[in-house]
Scaffold this active site. Structure first.
Site, PDB file in Angstrom:
ATOM      1  N   TRP A 144     -31.214 -44.559  22.416  1.00 35.32           N
ATOM      2  CA  TRP A 144     -30.260 -44.886  23.471  1.00 35.32           C
ATOM      3  C   TRP A 144     -29.138 -43.844  23.613  1.00 35.32           C
ATOM      4  CZ3 TRP A 144     -25.743 -44.870  20.958  1.00 35.32           C
ATOM      5  CH2 TRP A 144     -25.764 -45.172  19.598  1.00 35.32           C
ATOM      6  N   ASN A 145     -28.972 -42.969  22.630  1.00 34.84           N
ATOM      7  CA  ASN A 145     -27.769 -42.117  22.696  1.00 34.84           C
ATOM      8  C   ASN A 145     -27.871 -41.020  23.755  1.00 34.84           C
ATOM      9  OD1 ASN A 145     -29.608 -40.738  21.119  1.00 34.84           O
ATOM     10  ND2 ASN A 145     -28.093 -39.956  19.690  1.00 34.84           N
TER      11      ASN A 145
ATOM     12  N   LYS B 112     -41.719 -45.095  25.824  1.00 39.74           N
ATOM     13  CA  LYS B 112     -41.004 -46.356  25.597  1.00 39.74           C
ATOM     14  C   LYS B 112     -39.548 -46.018  25.292  1.00 39.74           C
ATOM     15  CE  LYS B 112     -39.620 -48.710  22.242  1.00 39.74           C
ATOM     16  NZ  LYS B 112     -38.298 -49.157  22.724  1.00 39.74           N
ATOM     17  N   PRO B 113     -38.658 -46.259  26.271  1.00 37.60           N
ATOM     18  CA  PRO B 113     -37.240 -45.966  26.029  1.00 37.60           C
ATOM     19  C   PRO B 113     -36.608 -47.038  25.143  1.00 37.60           C
ATOM     20  CG  PRO B 113     -37.516 -46.937  28.201  1.00 37.60           C
ATOM     21  CD  PRO B 113     -38.901 -46.810  27.619  1.00 37.60           C
ATOM     22  N   ALA B 114     -35.425 -46.766  24.637  1.00 41.11           N
ATOM     23  CA  ALA B 114     -34.706 -47.758  23.837  1.00 41.11           C
ATOM     24  C   ALA B 114     -34.403 -48.973  24.711  1.00 41.11           C
ATOM     25  CB  ALA B 114     -33.410 -47.165  23.314  1.00 41.11           C
TER      26      ALA B 114
ATOM     27  N   GLU C 135     -37.846 -36.528  15.392  1.00 40.43           N
ATOM     28  CA  GLU C 135     -36.452 -36.054  15.375  1.00 40.43           C
ATOM     29  C   GLU C 135     -35.641 -37.204  14.819  1.00 40.43           C
ATOM     30  OE1 GLU C 135     -35.612 -33.103  16.035  1.00 40.43           O
ATOM     31  OE2 GLU C 135     -37.192 -32.306  17.324  1.00 40.43           O
ATOM     32  N   LEU C 136     -35.249 -37.101  13.547  1.00 38.90           N
ATOM     33  CA  LEU C 136     -34.675 -38.263  12.869  1.00 38.90           C
ATOM     34  C   LEU C 136     -33.186 -38.077  12.580  1.00 38.90           C
ATOM     35  CD1 LEU C 136     -37.756 -38.783  10.531  1.00 38.90           C
ATOM     36  CD2 LEU C 136     -37.363 -39.707  12.817  1.00 38.90           C
TER      37      LEU C 136
ATOM     38  N   GLU D 101     -25.187 -41.474   7.762  1.00 38.78           N
ATOM     39  CA  GLU D 101     -24.735 -41.066   9.085  1.00 38.78           C
ATOM     40  C   GLU D 101     -23.840 -42.188   9.645  1.00 38.78           C
ATOM     41  OE1 GLU D 101     -28.137 -40.663  11.661  1.00 38.78           O
ATOM     42  OE2 GLU D 101     -27.267 -38.931  12.656  1.00 38.78           O
TER      43      GLU D 101
ATOM     44  N   CYS E 171     -27.120 -37.279  16.757  1.00 35.89           N
ATOM     45  CA  CYS E 171     -27.645 -36.961  15.416  1.00 35.89           C
ATOM     46  C   CYS E 171     -27.194 -35.584  14.959  1.00 35.89           C
ATOM     47  CB  CYS E 171     -29.157 -37.107  15.385  1.00 35.89           C
ATOM     48  SG  CYS E 171     -29.945 -36.302  16.755  1.00 35.89           S
TER      49      CYS E 171
ATOM     50  N   GLY F 240     -35.135 -40.932  16.721  1.00 35.24           N
ATOM     51  CA  GLY F 240     -34.435 -42.149  16.299  1.00 35.24           C
ATOM     52  C   GLY F 240     -34.089 -42.046  14.825  1.00 35.24           C
ATOM     53  N   SER F 241     -33.984 -43.192  14.193  1.00 34.41           N
ATOM     54  CA  SER F 241     -33.555 -43.202  12.793  1.00 34.41           C
ATOM     55  C   SER F 241     -34.686 -42.780  11.851  1.00 34.41           C
ATOM     56  CB  SER F 241     -33.091 -44.607  12.429  1.00 34.41           C
ATOM     57  OG  SER F 241     -34.158 -45.518  12.615  1.00 34.41           O
TER      58      SER F 241
HETATM   59  P1  ADP Z   1     -31.083 -46.297  16.552  1.00 34.67           P
HETATM   60  O1  ADP Z   1     -30.570 -46.634  15.204  1.00 34.67           O
HETATM   61  O2  ADP Z   1     -30.532 -45.064  17.138  1.00 34.67           O
HETATM   62  O3  ADP Z   1     -31.136 -47.445  17.514  1.00 34.67           O
HETATM   63  P2  ADP Z   1     -33.873 -46.614  16.098  1.00 34.67           P
HETATM   64  O4  ADP Z   1     -34.674 -45.720  15.234  1.00 34.67           O
HETATM   65  O5  ADP Z   1     -33.659 -48.017  15.669  1.00 34.67           O
HETATM   66  O6  ADP Z   1     -32.525 -45.834  16.296  1.00 34.67           O
HETATM   67  O7  ADP Z   1     -34.442 -46.665  17.575  1.00 34.67           O
HETATM   68  C1  ADP Z   1     -34.975 -45.562  18.242  1.00 34.67           C
HETATM   69  C2  ADP Z   1     -36.147 -46.028  19.086  1.00 34.67           C
HETATM   70  O8  ADP Z   1     -37.127 -46.602  18.227  1.00 34.67           O
HETATM   71  C3  ADP Z   1     -35.815 -47.093  20.114  1.00 34.67           C
HETATM   72  O9  ADP Z   1     -36.607 -46.881  21.267  1.00 34.67           O
HETATM   73  C4  ADP Z   1     -36.248 -48.364  19.431  1.00 34.67           C
HETATM   74  O10 ADP Z   1     -36.584 -49.380  20.337  1.00 34.67           O
HETATM   75  C5  ADP Z   1     -37.467 -47.896  18.689  1.00 34.67           C
HETATM   76  N1  ADP Z   1     -37.856 -48.714  17.524  1.00 34.67           N
HETATM   77  C6  ADP Z   1     -37.054 -49.345  16.649  1.00 34.67           C
HETATM   78  N2  ADP Z   1     -37.787 -49.991  15.712  1.00 34.67           N
HETATM   79  C7  ADP Z   1     -39.094 -49.735  16.010  1.00 34.67           C
HETATM   80  C8  ADP Z   1     -40.357 -50.099  15.426  1.00 34.67           C
HETATM   81  N3  ADP Z   1     -40.424 -50.844  14.327  1.00 34.67           N
HETATM   82  N4  ADP Z   1     -41.489 -49.652  16.016  1.00 34.67           N
HETATM   83  C9  ADP Z   1     -41.430 -48.878  17.128  1.00 34.67           C
HETATM   84  N5  ADP Z   1     -40.285 -48.500  17.710  1.00 34.67           N
HETATM   85  C10 ADP Z   1     -39.138 -48.910  17.176  1.00 34.67           C
END
Ligand code: ADP
Length: 484
Positions: A157-158, A181-183, A256-257, A387, A290, A234-235
């Site tokens: 989402w950032n 698949k967006p956030a 990209e974590l 972080e 990040c 994402g994370s």
């Molecule tokens: P943040 O902490 O920045 O929200 P996330 O890693 O939780 O980062 O989310 C980044 C993306 O990964 C988002 O699109 C979120 O919906 C997706 N996401 C989170 N958990 C899962 C999962 N278990 N499987 C697939 N996608 C996921």
């Protein structure tokens, strides 16, 4: 409601196989404005079968998209880029409404997102192969590059626009098709990119946007044998899960974590420039990127002066809704983000840190947080390890170059690092010693479309942007021809 010049960009359906669809069971996800907490729209919570349909459509579309000439794909991508630029104000309005960043920053992101499409529309035409002299006279060896196939992207989402184009543009340029698949917090920008993709002439199935429960959609995309590549931002935690889920089908991965960026200021640095760089790298997007500096290390001789100058600037940062003029710090994305920032500050203060500026939830309420500066910070505190992803600058003191390099590298992350020094010899020593994928010297801003973005260690795999970025979507084929 968000006001757009082109209201057609606001969609409450997903783009699958050239059609705008709702979930069969009519399930929806609410999208909130983090500045007000208001629900601004709903998007479908698709069922697994809908996502499977998108994957199948991507597979069908791959057959024709990959066979187009690179020049034809480039022309279509160029048009997508132009439409993004023409609609930058609307994309910015959508981003500010669903994500919270100030409008000027959101507009900057719209153009940054477009720059990847421009860049890869050009790179599409430069996917060169190789000829290799054979070890025997009767053979000829040719290396060609071909698109991997159907790709999936899961984005955060950032950066609601740029994290999508940084994946989709090289994928499409290479001849791949993609399901994004967006956030769940920021689907509206992604869907608007889908509208512009259609207008640009990107055929059905080539660029699709699916929204829904992250685990369910992620499960379908990773389990699919048709999806040959997954690109995720994402994370680190979720990156690990997706990597494990991708193991049975041996999917190619770009990840990209998380980061834990050190920002190092040596005694000989230009302190005003360092403070400016620290503000830009720390407080951009309210600290929610990040590559935001997470740990500021300042050498003992410059420590007090640096803190004084930094604190003065941070006191001046205006906080408010991103739609208001002159606001520099918007709301954090949600209540969990605020809780994490508070937890890091409380932990640091309990272990002896001092709050010089901010330190609390903002009087505006909601998810607004005061831009904060902490001093007397040590490696034993949470801010050193995790972080923070918020507007908190913890300032550590160090004495020697060896000491600070060791502290900077003492993390499982390795995304971005920054350092300020005027000494040329030190510059080379430090850049070579830092275990990071990206290093900024005398600057806090390093991201652009021509340079490779990515991390080492547990910050990820692969690179995005630059001429390296398209390789992530290409396979190398070795062709050996016997001519005797
Ligand atoms: P943040 O902490 O920045 O929200 P996330 O890693 O939780 O980062 O989310 C980044 C993306 O990964 C988002 O699109 C979120 O919906 C997706 N996401 C989170 N958990 C899962 C999962 N278990 N499987 C697939 N996608 C996921």
């Amino acid at each position: 409601m968000v006001k757009l010049k082109n209201p057609d960009l606001l969609r409450d359906r997903c783009l699958v196989d050239g059609k705008w669809i709702s979930a069969g069971n009519a399930k929806v996800i609410e999208v909130e404005n983090p500045a007000t907490g208001d629900v601004i729209a709903t998007v479908p919570s698709l069922a697994a079968t809908d996502v499977e349909q998108a994957v199948a459509a991507a597979n069908t579309a791959f057959a024709t998209w990959s066979k187009k000439s690179a020049k034809d794909r480039a022309a279509i991508l160029r048009r997508w880029f132009e439409l993004m630029v023409e609609n930058a104000d609307d994309l910015a309005a959508l981003m500010t409404t669903e994500q919270g960043k100030p409008l000027a920053e959101a507009r900057g992101e719209a153009l940054y997102a477009a720059s990847f499409v421009e860049w890869f529309s050009e790179e599409a035409k430069r996917v060169y192969g190789d000829t290799i002299p054979a070890p025997t006279t009767d053979k000829r060896i040719i290396i060609m590059k071909q698109p991997i196939g159907v790709c999936a992207a899961i984005t955060p989402w950032n950066f609601p626009a740029a994290m999508i184009t940084r994946k989709a543009a090289p994928a499409l340029a290479a001849g791949c098709t993609m399901v994004v698949k967006p956030a769940e917090q920021t689907p509206l920008t992604a869907l608007a990119l889908g509208v512009l993709a259609e207008q640009a002439g990107i055929p059905a199935g080539v660029f699709q946007v699916v929204t829904g429960d992250a685990r369910d959609v992620g499960g379908v995309l990773t389990a699919s044998d048709t999806v040959r590549k997954l690109s995720f931002t994402g994370s680190t935690e979720v990156g690990r899960i997706l990597m494990a889920q991708s193991a049975p089908t041996i999917k190619k991965l770009s990840l990209e974590l998380g980061g834990n960026a050190p920002f190092i200021v040596f005694d000989d640095a230009d302190l005003d420039a360092a403070v400016e760089g620290a503000i830009a790298s720390k407080y951009r997007n309210a600290g929610q990127t990040c590559v935001c500096s997470n740990r500021l290390y300042v050498q003992a001789g410059a420590y007090d002066a640096f803190v004084e100058k930094l604190a003065a600037k941070v006191r001046d940062l205006s906080v408010g809704a991103g739609t208001q003029n002159d606001v520099l710090i918007g709301p954090l994305i949600d209540a969990d983000a605020v809780a994490k920032v508070e937890e890091h500050i409380t932990d640091a203060v309990e272990k002896g840190a001092k709050v010089v500026v901010g330190g609390q939830r903002h009087s505006l309420g909601g998810t607004f947080f005061e831009p904060t500066v902490l001093t007397g910070v040590t490696q034993a505190m949470k801010v050193a390890r995790e972080e923070t992803f918020g507007p908190v600058a913890p300032v550590f003191r160090f004495d020697t170059e060896d000491q600070v390099v060791a502290m900077a590298n003492d993390t499982e992350f390795g995304l971005a690092a920054y350092f300020y020094t005027e000494d040329v010899r030190r510059t080379w020593r430090v850049v070579e010693a830092l275990e990071y994928g990206m290093v900024g010297h005398n600057t806090g801003m390093i991201s652009n479309e021509v340079a490779p973005f990515g991390g080492v260690k547990q910050s990820g795999l692969g690179r995005e942007g630059s001429h390296y970025g398209i390789d992530e979507y290409l396979e190398v084929k070795y062709f050996c021809s016997a001519i005797a």
